[in-house]
Design a protein around this motif. Structure first.
Motif, short mmCIF file in Angstrom:
data_model
loop_
_atom_site.label_atom_id
_atom_site.label_comp_id
_atom_site.label_asym_id
_atom_site.label_seq_id
_atom_site.Cartn_x
_atom_site.Cartn_y
_atom_site.Cartn_z
N ARG A 299 -12.55 8.36 -63.29
CA ARG A 299 -11.90 7.56 -64.10
C ARG A 299 -13.03 7.23 -65.41
O ARG A 299 -12.62 6.85 -66.35
N ARG A 300 -14.14 7.11 -64.89
CA ARG A 300 -14.95 6.69 -65.85
C ARG A 300 -15.66 8.18 -66.82
O ARG A 300 -16.15 8.09 -67.93
N MET A 301 -15.29 9.28 -66.52
CA MET A 301 -15.53 10.47 -67.28
C MET A 301 -14.28 10.77 -68.17
O MET A 301 -13.38 10.19 -68.22
N PRO A 302 -14.61 11.59 -69.12
CA PRO A 302 -13.49 11.96 -70.05
C PRO A 302 -12.07 12.49 -69.73
O PRO A 302 -11.04 11.90 -70.14
N ILE A 303 -12.16 13.09 -68.55
CA ILE A 303 -11.03 13.41 -68.05
C ILE A 303 -10.04 12.31 -67.41
O ILE A 303 -8.95 12.33 -67.70
N GLY A 304 -10.59 11.38 -66.86
CA GLY A 304 -10.14 10.00 -66.22
C GLY A 304 -9.27 9.41 -67.45
O GLY A 304 -8.39 8.88 -67.43
N ARG A 305 -10.10 9.27 -68.72
CA ARG A 305 -9.72 8.59 -69.69
C ARG A 305 -8.38 9.23 -70.52
O ARG A 305 -7.61 8.80 -71.00
N ALA A 306 -8.59 10.65 -70.37
CA ALA A 306 -7.62 11.31 -70.80
C ALA A 306 -6.35 11.06 -70.14
O ALA A 306 -5.16 11.15 -70.47
N TRP A 307 -6.61 11.03 -68.92
CA TRP A 307 -5.53 10.80 -67.83
C TRP A 307 -4.65 9.44 -68.11
O TRP A 307 -3.23 9.28 -68.36
N GLU A 308 -5.49 8.42 -68.53
CA GLU A 308 -4.89 6.98 -68.84
C GLU A 308 -4.41 7.25 -70.12
O GLU A 308 -3.11 6.43 -70.42
N ALA A 309 -4.91 7.79 -71.07
CA ALA A 309 -4.21 7.90 -72.43
C ALA A 309 -2.81 8.59 -72.25
O ALA A 309 -2.00 8.30 -72.73
N LEU A 310 -2.81 9.78 -71.51
CA LEU A 310 -1.66 10.35 -71.25
C LEU A 310 -0.43 9.51 -70.58
O LEU A 310 0.80 9.38 -71.01
N ARG A 311 -0.94 8.59 -69.58
CA ARG A 311 -0.09 7.59 -69.15
C ARG A 311 0.54 6.70 -69.97
O ARG A 311 1.82 6.50 -70.11
N GLU A 312 -0.23 6.00 -70.94
CA GLU A 312 0.16 5.13 -71.81
C GLU A 312 1.13 5.79 -72.86
O GLU A 312 2.35 5.16 -73.14
N ASP A 313 0.85 6.68 -73.38
CA ASP A 313 1.76 7.40 -74.52
C ASP A 313 1.28 8.84 -74.74
O ASP A 313 -0.03 9.23 -75.19
N GLU A 314 2.21 9.64 -74.42
CA GLU A 314 1.63 11.32 -74.37
C GLU A 314 1.53 11.82 -75.88
O GLU A 314 0.85 12.55 -76.31
N ILE A 315 2.45 11.13 -76.78
CA ILE A 315 2.41 11.73 -78.21
C ILE A 315 1.25 11.27 -78.95
O ILE A 315 0.78 12.01 -79.51
N ALA A 316 0.70 9.86 -78.59
CA ALA A 316 -0.33 9.54 -79.14
C ALA A 316 -1.56 10.23 -78.66
O ALA A 316 -2.38 10.43 -79.18
N CYS A 317 -1.41 10.53 -77.40
CA CYS A 317 -2.65 11.41 -76.70
C CYS A 317 -2.91 12.67 -77.33
O CYS A 317 -3.77 13.15 -77.49
N ARG A 318 -1.67 13.54 -77.76
CA ARG A 318 -1.67 14.62 -78.55
C ARG A 318 -2.17 14.31 -79.67
O ARG A 318 -3.02 15.32 -80.58
N SER A 319 -1.89 13.51 -80.59
CA SER A 319 -2.50 13.23 -81.79
C SER A 319 -4.03 12.82 -81.89
O SER A 319 -4.54 12.85 -82.92
N LEU A 320 -4.59 12.37 -80.65
CA LEU A 320 -6.07 12.20 -80.53
C LEU A 320 -6.68 13.59 -80.27
O LEU A 320 -8.06 13.48 -80.27
N GLY A 321 -5.96 14.70 -80.30
CA GLY A 321 -6.35 16.14 -80.10
C GLY A 321 -6.84 16.36 -78.40
O GLY A 321 -7.45 17.43 -78.11
#
Length: 460
Positions: A299-321
């Motif tokens: 959770r504290r690594m970039p992959i964990g934060r990417a999971w949480e970003a994907l959970r909140e909004d997949e479109i915004a997650c893609r827009s962040l690269g």
């Protein structure tokens, strides 16, 4: 002012009585056929109906009285508590000692649990408490923490998680039976095989979300179960795989009675199967602790934060690269890996595996534990597992109810009814789970808990 308070109290009592009457009426309609009437056979092998009006009256009275107390007392109490909590939100409160050190205290109690069970009930008497309560609960805690990576962190609804549990169990059972490999070698192999199947599941569902994702994962779980039933040449179908080898203490001591390095013989102890169960308790405790540690670190690594970003909004997650393909695949693979670990342990514990142990109900129970505990919260999920699994096991011990409802009354048959009612009550009372707040992985200057009111519904 006094008259207003009396009127308010009278209105509240009247509303409570009215809703209690409606609750009793609804419960009468719901339980009339299920509880009031029971089909049975007489000595002539004829189908008859047994009337159980007393038991039906108990259900109706409990529903009516419970609803009265909820409306008259609990709801006003919760409203006052919420108002005082909102008023005190601006003042900083210091956490108590137990809350600050809850993880350490829980870990120490878990380590001492088998020792206390042996001290209180003896070696043989502790078998039930260590196995049925300790090991059984810890298995579901580990499974729920593994599913929490997929559902709670990445926001991918998985209804077929039991498939990875089955892959891990059958991987150990078949490889151990045919090749004679040890548990410590097959444990990581079972996890890797389950992770591979997690990737296999992840590829077809990369473009799916929500209900469509749930349907596909449900189908995947059923496919695995049907393969286990019909591939009789390998899995032996419904007969299952029996005679699975026990785990040893790193190959040093064995728990087989005929082995020269038997654990009990080596330490000059009386022969008992309780020692093996105690060893399994500490083993599943270590596996669950590993699951929690890896989850917290990820959770504290970039992959964990990417999971949480994907959970909140997949479109915004893609827009962040963020590459959502690898993000989803890593979530499925990591969660499946821990399911495979738990499956291999299940095979070692049971000594027998069959497709009946991996039905959809298991996935539903694991998902319910994650949701009730609070998605993303390891502590809440552990508490939910203790309440749900431990509560259903306690029903088996309530033999005194036979004196109330008759000798034919079996409390464990009502576990799913109580389980469903408990889920409804908890979801109404705390819709974001037992733990409705969590600490963010990224914070500015000061780490603060995020209240459930500031997060998406259901994600606590």
């Amino acid at each position: 002012m006094t008259n207003k308070l009396e009127n308010a109290g009278g209105d509240l009592t009247a509303r409570a009585l009215r809703e209690a009457f409606y609750a009793g009426l609804i419960s009468l309609g719901l339980f009339f056929l299920f509880v009031g009437l029971k089909s049975d056979q007489n000595i002539l092998n004829e189908l008859i109906l047994v009337q159980r009006w007393g038991l039906l009256a108990v259900f109706v009275i409990v529903a009516a009285v419970g609803r009265f107390f909820v409306v008259a007392y609990l709801q006003p109490l919760n409203a006052r508590r919420k108002a005082s909590k909102d008023a005190a939100a601006t003042t900083e409160t210091r956490e108590g000692y137990i809350k600050r050190n809850f993880t350490v205290i829980a870990g120490v109690l878990l380590i001492l649990y088998p020792i206390l069970a042996v001290a209180l009930f003896g070696v043989q008497g502790s078998l039930k408490w260590v196995d049925n309560f300790g090991i059984q609960i810890l298995i579901y805690v580990m499974l729920a923490w593994g599913l929490n990576i997929v559902v709670g962190l990445a926001g991918l609804l998985d209804l077929g998680y039991v498939a990875f549990y089955a892959v891990g169990a059958y991987s150990y059972a078949l490889l151990s039976s045919h090749f004679g490999l040890s548990f410590w070698l097959l444990l990581p192999i079972a996890g890797l095989l389950a992770a591979c199947w997690g990737v296999v599941l992840g590829f077809p569902v990369l473009r799916l979300r929500g209900d469509y994702l749930a349907i596909v994962t449900l189908a995947f779980g059923e496919i695995i179960r049907l393969v286990l039933i019909n591939w009789t040449e390998v899995t032996k179908g419904t007969f299952g795989v029996s005679g699975i080898a026990k785990a040893s203490v790193f190959g040093i001591w064995s728990f087989d009675i005929s082995a020269p390095n038997n654990f009990a013989k080596y330490f000059d102890l009386p022969m008992s199967s309780a020692y093996y169960k105690i060893f399994l308790f500490y083993l599943i405790l270590a596996l669950a602790a590993l699951t929690a540690y890896v989850t917290i670190r990820l959770r504290r690594m970039p992959i964990g934060r990417a999971w949480e970003a994907l959970r909140e909004d997949e479109i915004a997650c893609r827009s962040l690269g963020i590459n959502t393909v690898t993000t989803k695949l890593t979530a499925f693979a990591t969660g499946a890996m821990f399911g495979g670990f738990a499956g291999s342990f299940f095979a070692v514990r049971q000594g027998f595996v069959s497709p009946e142990s991996f039905v959809f109900l298991e996935s539903a129970v694991i998902l319910a534990i994650v949701v009730l505990g609070g998605m993303g919260s390891l502590t809440g999920i552990a508490i939910a597992a203790v309440v749900m699994i431990g509560g259903t096991e306690i029903l088996r011990e309530l033999t005194f109810l036979k004196s109330i409802f008759g000798p034919d009354f079996t409390p464990e048959l009502y576990r799913m009814l109580i389980f469903g009612l408990a889920m409804v009550v908890v979801m109404v009372w705390k819709p974001r789970g037992f733990v409705g707040s969590r600490e963010p992985t990224a914070f500015l200057n000061e780490r603060k808990a995020v209240s459930g009111s500031f997060t998406k519904e259901g994600h606590g």
